[in-house]
Motif scaffolding. Structure first.
Motif, PDB file in Angstrom:
ATOM      1  N   ASP A 132      47.263  51.978  36.262  1.00 59.11           N
ATOM      2  CA  ASP A 132      47.627  51.726  35.188  1.00 59.11           C
ATOM      3  C   ASP A 132      48.528  52.534  34.806  1.00 59.11           C
ATOM      4  O   ASP A 132      48.165  53.588  34.761  1.00 59.11           O
ATOM      5  CB  ASP A 132      45.863  51.342  34.463  1.00 59.11           C
ATOM      6  N   TYR A 169      39.331  41.503  36.080  1.00 62.07           N
ATOM      7  CA  TYR A 169      38.733  42.517  35.705  1.00 62.07           C
ATOM      8  C   TYR A 169      37.487  43.122  35.393  1.00 62.07           C
ATOM      9  O   TYR A 169      36.356  41.828  35.118  1.00 62.07           O
ATOM     10  CB  TYR A 169      39.420  43.173  34.193  1.00 62.07           C
ATOM     11  N   ILE A 208      40.087  49.545  31.540  1.00 58.55           N
ATOM     12  CA  ILE A 208      41.360  50.043  31.857  1.00 58.55           C
ATOM     13  C   ILE A 208      41.220  51.119  32.960  1.00 58.55           C
ATOM     14  O   ILE A 208      40.425  52.132  32.331  1.00 58.55           O
ATOM     15  CB  ILE A 208      42.550  49.723  30.773  1.00 58.55           C
ATOM     16  N   ASP A 258      50.306  46.925  34.109  1.00 54.83           N
ATOM     17  CA  ASP A 258      49.099  46.801  35.532  1.00 54.83           C
ATOM     18  C   ASP A 258      49.960  46.380  37.082  1.00 54.83           C
ATOM     19  O   ASP A 258      50.847  45.188  37.448  1.00 54.83           O
ATOM     20  CB  ASP A 258      48.803  45.835  35.505  1.00 54.83           C
TER      21      ASP A 258
END
Ligand code: UTP
Length: 292
Positions: A132, A169, A208, A258
């Protein structure tokens, strides 16, 4: 208690980027001219954390070499009058203190973090996943540290994602916390679900790769029952943590790429190249010339 250490797990197999990652770490793939992992290390430095703990594994020596001094290369560059480049390389190795610990087999992110326990010990710490890349004037990690210093509890970076992509996710169920300093951005996490279907997702708030964790995470991770293939998932550890103390989700400010995914990697490459003072103008001109 100050946050003095950032853990960077880099021991994964990087299967989504095979064959590029057969003989080189995924974390060393460059976005323009800087390896993914350097973006994360620069975020740590810009957030004022003085030490990085890498969790490495087989075939990851290139990462150690990247953050080490390279006397021969520096000498060669100095001899050729490339002082700027030499200084740039020196800056990488002198940015922070680095420590390394090896995860014997890539048994999941939870296991990777547990591997760093003896180096981190009994203090709050940050975790960054170099997949990330987050671009913002105030680094994402620094924003999160502010929340940690105010609350004293673990903070997880979250982002709103389109409903149809929640299954890629970890998704949180949370209660919004009224907060004058970051209105609408803070959540008290009540539950987390790994890769739910859109119908089962309790929200579209996705986890994240940035975390600030209290030392209670060690017990929480140790209590995780390994899943298929002996993997210890971080999400399971975080769920155990939730059961013992408050954990906050923070909708960070910034643009996130990403880069662990091929399309995301390409998007990061294009946008970061366009923003570069030395490349942006020529690259924009080139892109405009494409008949697409
Ligand atoms: P990812 O799941 O994105 O990385 O983990 P991966 O497993 O290497 O990649 P794919 O999915 O096979 O393509 C996020 C980060 O966590 C590290 C990885 O190196 C990556 O930087 N990781 C993952 C570990 O250190 N150990 C593990 O057991 C798993």
């Amino acid at each position: 208690m100050r946050i003095r250490k950032a853990v960077l797990p880099v021991a994964g197999l990087g299967t989504r980027f095979l064959p590029a990652t057969k003989a080189q770490p995924k974390e060393m793939l460059p976005i323009v001219d800087k390896p993914l992992v350097q973006y994360a290390v620069e975020e740590v430095a810009a957030s004022g954390i003085p030490m990085v703990v890498f969790v490495t594994g087989r075939g990851k020596q290139a990462i150690e070499n990247h953050f080490d001094l390279s006397a021969e290369l520096e000498q060669e560059l100095a001899g050729r009058g490339k002082e700027d480049l030499r200084r740039q390389l020196r800056k990488i190795s002198s940015m922070l203190r680095f420590a390394y610990v090896r995860q014997q087999t890539p048994k999941g992110l939870g296991d990777a973090i547990l591997t760093s326990r003896n180096l981190v010990e009994n203090e709050p710490f940050a975790v960054l996943l170099s997949d990330d890349i987050i671009v913002n004037e105030v680094p994402c990690l620094k924003q999160m540290m502010k929340i940690y210093y105010r609350t004293g509890h673990s903070v997880i970076a979250i982002q709103r994602v389109p409903r149809n992509s929640v299954s890629s996710y970890g998704i949180i169920r949370g209660r919004q916390v009224q907060d004058k300093e970051c209105p609408g951005r803070l959540y008290r996490i009540e539950d987390m679900i790994e890769k739910p279907s859109p119908a089962d997702a309790p929200s579209n708030l996705a986890v994240i790769g940035r975390y600030i964790l209290t030392p209670a995470i060690w017990k929480a991770l140790s209590n995780v029952v390994p899943g298929a293939g002996g993997e210890i998932q971080l999400t399971d550890g975080l769920k155990n943590l939730l059961a013992t103390e408050p954990v906050y989700g923070y909708v960070f400010e910034g643009k996130r790429y990403d880069a662990g995914d091929k399309l995301g990697f390409l998007q990061a490459t294009v946008e970061i190249a366009l923003a570069r003072p030395d490349l942006g103008k020529a690259f924009r001109k080139y892109l405009r010339s494409l008949k697409i």
